[in-house]
Design an enzyme around this catalytic site. Structure first.
Site, short mmCIF file in Angstrom:
data_model
loop_
_atom_site.label_atom_id
_atom_site.label_comp_id
_atom_site.label_asym_id
_atom_site.label_seq_id
_atom_site.Cartn_x
_atom_site.Cartn_y
_atom_site.Cartn_z
CE LYS A 9 -3.99 -2.15 2.24
NZ LYS A 9 -4.90 -2.08 3.41
CE1 TYR A 49 -9.18 -2.91 -0.52
CE2 TYR A 49 -8.42 -1.18 -1.98
CZ TYR A 49 -8.14 -2.21 -1.10
OH TYR A 49 -6.85 -2.54 -0.81
CG ASN A 112 -3.61 -2.34 6.82
OD1 ASN A 112 -3.43 -2.05 5.64
ND2 ASN A 112 -4.65 -3.04 7.22
CG HIS A 115 -5.34 -6.21 -0.29
ND1 HIS A 115 -6.60 -6.21 0.26
CD2 HIS A 115 -5.38 -7.08 -1.34
CE1 HIS A 115 -7.38 -7.05 -0.44
NE2 HIS A 115 -6.65 -7.57 -1.41
CD GLU A 126 -8.42 -9.41 -3.80
OE1 GLU A 126 -9.21 -8.96 -2.96
OE2 GLU A 126 -7.31 -9.88 -3.49
#
Length: 137
Positions: A9, A49, A112, A115, A126
């Site tokens: 990310k 998302y 965080n 993913h 995905e």
């Protein structure tokens, strides 16, 4: 051989830890079958998302994911999805086990670091979102 998707990310990309995270995968028996760095558009992030579109954090998640470049990778190996999720650690880095990617590189539950696909079915969807089959070796 399983396939799973990993996204490094924007927070982790900005910290310059792409190589350290990719090394975690390879050092733990996963193969990087495809990888690329890209900047998500708002539409791409919203589409990716969409499963979270009704949740209160959706707009913040989309804003975060378009705030800088990401690195998307297809990881392959035996039990690749579970192995990747174990390497990532808990979603909240304060709850992540020592030595996991999130414990070592994440700031908080929103930023965080990574993913990872949460099922083999989602992994297939995905992966197809980011990669053409001919890009995966």
């Amino acid at each position: 051989m399983e396939r799973t998707l990993s996204i490094i990310k924007p927070d982790a990309v900005a910290k310059g830890v792409i190589g350290k995270i990719l090394d975690r995968f390879e050092s733990n028996g996963l193969t990087i079958a495809a990888t690329k760095k890209l900047q998500l558009s708002r539409k791409e992030a919203e589409t990716f998302y969409a499963v979270h579109s009704e949740r209160p954090f959706f707009n913040d998640l989309v804003d975060f994911m378009i705030s800088g470049p990401v690195v998307v990778s297809v990881l392959t190996g035996e039990d690749a999805m579970k192995k990747n999720r174990d390497l990532m650690g808990a979603t909240n880095p304060k709850e992540a086990a020592a030595g996991t990617i999130r414990a070592d590189f994440a700031e908080n539950i929103d930023a965080n670091a990574v993913h990872g696909s949460d099922s083999l079915e989602n992994a297939a969807v995905e992966i197809a979102f980011f990669f053409a089959e001919k890009e995966i070796s």
